[in-house]
Scaffold this active site. Structure first.
Site, PDB file in Angstrom:
ATOM      1  N   HIS A   3       0.821  -1.235   0.000  1.00  0.00           N
ATOM      2  CA  HIS A   3       0.000   0.000   0.000  1.00  0.00           C
ATOM      3  C   HIS A   3       0.847   1.274   0.000  1.00  0.00           C
ATOM      4  CE1 HIS A   3      -3.643  -2.259   0.525  1.00  0.00           C
ATOM      5  NE2 HIS A   3      -3.292  -2.737   1.703  1.00  0.00           N
ATOM      6  N   HIS A  42      -6.281  -7.337  -0.271  1.00  0.00           N
ATOM      7  CA  HIS A  42      -6.418  -5.902  -0.533  1.00  0.00           C
ATOM      8  C   HIS A  42      -5.663  -5.524  -1.811  1.00  0.00           C
ATOM      9  CE1 HIS A  42      -6.759  -6.453   3.900  1.00  0.00           C
ATOM     10  NE2 HIS A  42      -7.820  -5.688   3.719  1.00  0.00           N
ATOM     11  N   ASP A  80      -4.607 -13.003   3.641  1.00  0.00           N
ATOM     12  CA  ASP A  80      -5.849 -12.527   4.248  1.00  0.00           C
ATOM     13  C   ASP A  80      -7.087 -12.830   3.406  1.00  0.00           C
ATOM     14  OD1 ASP A  80      -4.717 -10.746   2.463  1.00  0.00           O
ATOM     15  OD2 ASP A  80      -4.694  -9.042   3.838  1.00  0.00           O
ATOM     16  N   ASP A 129      -2.724 -10.762  -2.191  1.00  0.00           N
ATOM     17  CA  ASP A 129      -3.258 -10.235  -0.934  1.00  0.00           C
ATOM     18  C   ASP A 129      -4.727  -9.851  -1.177  1.00  0.00           C
ATOM     19  OD1 ASP A 129      -2.080  -8.841   1.829  1.00  0.00           O
ATOM     20  OD2 ASP A 129      -3.842  -7.802   1.019  1.00  0.00           O
TER      21      ASP A 129
HETATM   22 ZN   LIG Z   1      -4.110  -7.326   2.907  1.00  0.00          ZN
END
Ligand SMILES: [Zn+2]
Length: 346
Positions: A124, A163, A248, A161
């Site tokens: 991120h 996200h 995740d 991931d």
């Molecule tokens: Zn994540």
């Protein structure tokens, strides 16, 4: 096979009690790797802090100084989610430098493949801002290093991931040398990653986003691999594959709503290993991103190492089993992404 792993105790010092991205994640991974006699089968890669010159390929000096300053003053937060502790600056330099070192060892032929067990995570982090638990963008830094110092022309980053890796996309969206493919829950944190975000300028087509509703599991990911990631990678012809490995999307993870199992993660690792062998002499380097169910995380990492070492011969070890819920179909999104990227023929 010689498979390397990066680990340094400083990664444990970046820690905030009660925060999901805490030192217990790595402690649990190490404990499971030890219990299953995995560490003794791996080559330890000694991490070294990333140099300023390498770090500045991805991050602006004023942001680097900001992280250092916040750490030196005793810590604080870069945003609501993203903490800095006194050791965090040094840990983040070591995390990025550790992944760079693993990448170097694979490119120099000292290792067949590797997995960097680093914290803080990175995907991120933007050029001028940390966010989403991430300080420096480890995978982007490793890709830039491979391009700049090993003369590579094409690096593929696969990010599974749950996200979207907005920082990685941001870094490479106008750069044809790096293809970035992300599967992620959508709409979800951080809000980016729509299928129509596909790169711009010279990089048009080299960002491939596969946004997924909650509930996609092992079968869906297997289809996405075979129908999107494999043909896109064959067309791109990478010389190195880097993987932003977040765990995740496991069905029992507390932060998201996907339905991958530990076996599903092993299948992803196997598919990426096959792809690397077919396209780039097996050159494959994983780096740890998210994953917040400690047992799911640790066993997924264990099995990933098993697959990196043994391939198909690895025997799965999965104490949690498959998702108890039914999977959501991915047919529509696969068709949408294949059309967007001209993957519909062949
Ligand atoms: Zn994540």
């Amino acid at each position: 096979m010689t498979t390397g792993y990066v680990y340094d105790p400083i990664f444990l010092e970046h820690d905030l009690r009660g925060h999901p991205e805490n030192q217990q994640r790595l402690r649990q991974i190490l404990s499971v790797l030890e219990r299953h006699c995995m560490l003794e089968r791996l080559a330890h890669v000694q991490a070294i802090p990333i140099t300023q010159e390498r770090l500045e390929r991805v991050h602006e000096p004023q942001y680097i100084e900001q992280v250092q300053r916040v750490a030196q003053r005793g810590g604080g937060h870069l945003d609501m989610d993203t903490y800095v502790r006194p050791a965090s600056y040094d840990a983040a330099l070591m995390a990025a430098g550790g992944l760079v070192e693993a990448t170097r060892a694979v490119l120099d032929g000292e290792l067949d493949n590797a997995f960097a067990l680093v914290r803080p995570p990175g995907h991120h982090a933007l050029r001028v801002r940390g966010m989403g638990f991430c300080l420096f963008n480890n995978v982007a830094l490793a890709a830039r290093y491979a391009l700049a110092e090993h003369g590579l022309d094409r690096v593929l980053i696969v990010d599974f991931d749950v996200h979207h890796g907005n920082g990685t996309q941001d870094e490479f969206e106008d750069d044809p040398a790096v293809m970035y493919i992300s599967t992620h829950q959508y709409p979800y944190y951080p809000g980016t990653g729509h299928w129509n975000e596909a790169g711009r300028g010279d990089g048009k087509g080299s960002i491939i986003n596969v946004p997924l509703g909650g509930g996609v599991g092992d079968e869906g990911f297997a289809r996405i691999l075979q129908e999107i990631i494999v043909p896109a990678a064959w067309r791109f012809q990478p010389e190195l594959i880097l993987v932003s490995a977040g765990y995740d999307a496991h069905w029992d993870d507390p932060l998201a709503y996907m339905q991958l199992s530990i076996g599903g993660y092993a299948a992803i690792a196997q598919a990426l290993r096959d792809l690397a062998e077919e396209l780039c002499d097996g050159r494959l380097v994983f780096t740890l991103e998210g994953g917040y169910h400690l047992e799911a995380l640790a066993y997924s990492v264990l099995n990933t190492f098993g697959v990196l070492l043994d391939g198909e011969a690895w025997k799965l070890s999965d104490p949690l089993g498959p998702s108890p819920r039914q999977e959501r179909s991915v047919t529509e999104i696969i068709e949408r992404v294949r059309q967007t990227h001209g993957l519909t023929h062949g």
